[in-house]
Design an enzyme around this catalytic site. Structure first.
Site, PDB file in Angstrom:
ATOM      1  N   GLN A 112       0.838  -1.192   0.000  1.00  0.00           N
ATOM      2  CA  GLN A 112       0.000   0.000   0.000  1.00  0.00           C
ATOM      3  C   GLN A 112       0.881   1.253   0.000  1.00  0.00           C
ATOM      4  O   GLN A 112       1.702   1.454   0.899  1.00  0.00           O
ATOM      5  CB  GLN A 112      -0.923   0.020   1.221  1.00  0.00           C
ATOM      6  CG  GLN A 112      -1.948   1.147   1.141  1.00  0.00           C
ATOM      7  CD  GLN A 112      -2.813   1.230   2.375  1.00  0.00           C
ATOM      8  OE1 GLN A 112      -2.321   1.522   3.457  1.00  0.00           O
ATOM      9  NE2 GLN A 112      -4.112   0.979   2.216  1.00  0.00           N
ATOM     10  N   ASN A 191      -8.898   7.492   4.450  1.00  0.00           N
ATOM     11  CA  ASN A 191      -8.594   7.711   5.865  1.00  0.00           C
ATOM     12  C   ASN A 191      -7.951   9.053   6.198  1.00  0.00           C
ATOM     13  O   ASN A 191      -7.180   9.174   7.149  1.00  0.00           O
ATOM     14  CB  ASN A 191      -7.715   6.578   6.402  1.00  0.00           C
ATOM     15  CG  ASN A 191      -8.451   5.257   6.446  1.00  0.00           C
ATOM     16  OD1 ASN A 191      -9.652   5.210   6.230  1.00  0.00           O
ATOM     17  ND2 ASN A 191      -7.734   4.184   6.708  1.00  0.00           N
ATOM     18  N   TYR A 193      -5.697  10.865   4.623  1.00  0.00           N
ATOM     19  CA  TYR A 193      -4.307  11.117   4.252  1.00  0.00           C
ATOM     20  C   TYR A 193      -4.254  12.003   3.004  1.00  0.00           C
ATOM     21  O   TYR A 193      -5.272  12.513   2.552  1.00  0.00           O
ATOM     22  CB  TYR A 193      -3.562   9.798   4.106  1.00  0.00           C
ATOM     23  CG  TYR A 193      -3.522   9.023   5.404  1.00  0.00           C
ATOM     24  CD1 TYR A 193      -2.971   9.594   6.554  1.00  0.00           C
ATOM     25  CD2 TYR A 193      -4.070   7.745   5.504  1.00  0.00           C
ATOM     26  CE1 TYR A 193      -2.968   8.913   7.763  1.00  0.00           C
ATOM     27  CE2 TYR A 193      -4.075   7.051   6.718  1.00  0.00           C
ATOM     28  CZ  TYR A 193      -3.522   7.645   7.835  1.00  0.00           C
ATOM     29  OH  TYR A 193      -3.525   6.972   9.044  1.00  0.00           O
ATOM     30  N   ARG A 240      -7.693   2.415  -2.580  1.00  0.00           N
ATOM     31  CA  ARG A 240      -8.494   2.387  -1.361  1.00  0.00           C
ATOM     32  C   ARG A 240      -9.144   3.747  -1.149  1.00  0.00           C
ATOM     33  O   ARG A 240      -8.477   4.788  -1.199  1.00  0.00           O
ATOM     34  CB  ARG A 240      -7.612   2.056  -0.161  1.00  0.00           C
ATOM     35  CG  ARG A 240      -8.395   1.711   1.090  1.00  0.00           C
ATOM     36  CD  ARG A 240      -7.484   1.516   2.281  1.00  0.00           C
ATOM     37  NE  ARG A 240      -8.006   0.530   3.202  1.00  0.00           N
ATOM     38  CZ  ARG A 240      -7.593   0.396   4.456  1.00  0.00           C
ATOM     39  NH1 ARG A 240      -6.648   1.181   4.933  1.00  0.00           N
ATOM     40  NH2 ARG A 240      -8.108  -0.529   5.243  1.00  0.00           N
ATOM     41  N   GLY A 330      -9.228  -6.803   9.129  1.00  0.00           N
ATOM     42  CA  GLY A 330      -8.106  -6.070   9.681  1.00  0.00           C
ATOM     43  C   GLY A 330      -7.694  -6.573  11.039  1.00  0.00           C
ATOM     44  O   GLY A 330      -6.868  -7.468  11.174  1.00  0.00           O
TER      45      GLY A 330
END
Length: 381
Positions: A112, A191, A193, A240, A330
């Site tokens: 990732q 998320n 970022y 994602r 997760g």
């Protein structure tokens, strides 16, 4: 030492579908179970994967697909202490030990690609400079630094002339990911970022080509994707997204049309998959003011990986209803290296040791027990 999973009553065909082989672009995966990215903060000097990384991922290689912990694409992209990078030959060489270990077990592993943007702290930045972001808007919350948690700071807004350099960071990291032997890459656009920060009007107040309209706010995400698919076949690239998650103080006034546009434009690249955080990251699957993410699942032309709060019952039901192609787990993967076996058998889960989530050595990392052939537990192997 165990907690029981949610009970489920699934037909044999449903179970076979979840746990049997499945096509995945150029690959055939062993099952439809994905190990989600999990930051464990065990990297060493030079942002190298730690010495136990290969063993940790090898233990979990029964997953159909492993997506590594978020991995920074540059020193600037770092936002948490002791996280690994993929921007030097030395890092690629260390990651190669992990990819080799997973491949020896018949698994597949994607890395990732991550730039945290404003979710950082000067103590984590080269030279102690400010983190960068689309705009100088301070997020609420604290950064995990080498000396503990510290308040986020107001970031520095990227100059227009700097943005090609950000895109180049992704291109370089994609090359090193290939050198490291990964089977593909996932672009982290979720998320809160950097790429998510550019998408959202709560963090992006720019008035140039990268701000304002939905089209402009999607521009960096699409240019980064174009750079990555110069290096990798699009069928070895995933992305994602987390359209309704408030993670890292991210927000948008109208996410539905924003993400519909983003997904529609991403379709032009022919990507392998869309990895969707369904709800609030690590929290509720239903979010006030959210929208039906199946709209995006139907809009996207590739495969769809559902993520967030799945247990065995929900995974089986989602597959039976055709809501997902693959399911990412997760937190369960931290304490259960043989999660696929436990899910398939509806066996108890190991309890998670919360004190060993971030940092440290083997304890809480590579020492969780496996189920033996008879269903009893045995030491990690």
């Amino acid at each position: 030492m165990s907690s029981s999973p949610s009970p489920a009553r699934a037909s044999a065909s449903d179970t076979a579908d979840l746990f049997g082989p499945a096509p995945f672009g150029p690959y055939e995966l062993k099952n439809r179970i994905v190990m989600a990215p999990l930051t464990r903060s065990r990297a060493i000097a030079g942002d190298l994967p730690g010495p136990l990384s290969a063993a940790y991922y090898r233990q979990r290689a029964s997953a159909g697909l492993i997506i590594t912990e978020a991995t920074q694409i540059s020193p600037q992209g770092k936002g948490y202490a002791f996280t690994p990078g993929i921007y030097t030959s030395a890092q690629a060489a260390e990651w190669k030990k992990t990819t080799d270990a997973v491949h020896e077990e018949g698994g597949r592993i994607f890395v990732q690609l991550w730039h945290v943007g404003r979710i950082s702290h000067p103590s984590l930045q080269p030279g102690g400079v400010l983190p960068v972001a689309p705009s100088a808007i301070k997020p609420a919350g604290k950064a995990f630094t080498e000396t503990g948690f510290q308040e986020f700071v107001t970031p520095r807004a990227l100059e227009l002339a700097e943005i090609p350099g950000i895109i180049e960071q992704y291109r370089v990291a994609a090359r090193y990911a290939k050198e490291a032997g990964f089977d593909g890459v996932e672009i982290h656009g979720a998320n809160g970022y950097l790429l998510d920060q550019f998408l959202r009007d709560g963090s992006n107040a720019r008035d140039d080509a990268y701000g304002g309209s939905v089209e402009n706010r999607c521009r960096l995400l699409l240019e980064v994707t174009a750079a990555v698919v110069e290096i990798w076949d699009p069928q070895q690239v995933g992305i994602r997204l987390s359209p309704i998650s408030p993670a890292n103080d991210i927000a948008d006034s109208d996410p539905a049309p924003l993400f519909a546009h983003a997904v529609g434009e991403l379709n032009k690249f022919g990507l392998l998959y869309l990895h969707m955080i369904e709800g609030a990251t690590g929290g509720a699957r239903r979010v006030d003011g959210g929208f039906d993410l199946q709209i995006l699942r139907r809009l996207f032309n590739g495969l769809y990986i559902g993520n967030n709060g799945y247990d065995r019952a929900l995974a089986l039901d989602a597959r039976a209803a055709g809501l997902v192609d693959f399911i990412a787990f997760g937190k369960l993967y931290i304490a259960n290296p043989d999660l696929v076996r436990r899910l398939e058998r509806d066996a108890p889960f190991n309890e998670l040791d919360g004190d060993t989530l971030y940092g440290g050595g083997a304890k809480g990392y590579t020492d969780y027990p496996f189920l033996d052939g008879d269903g009893s537990e045995t030491s990690a192997k």
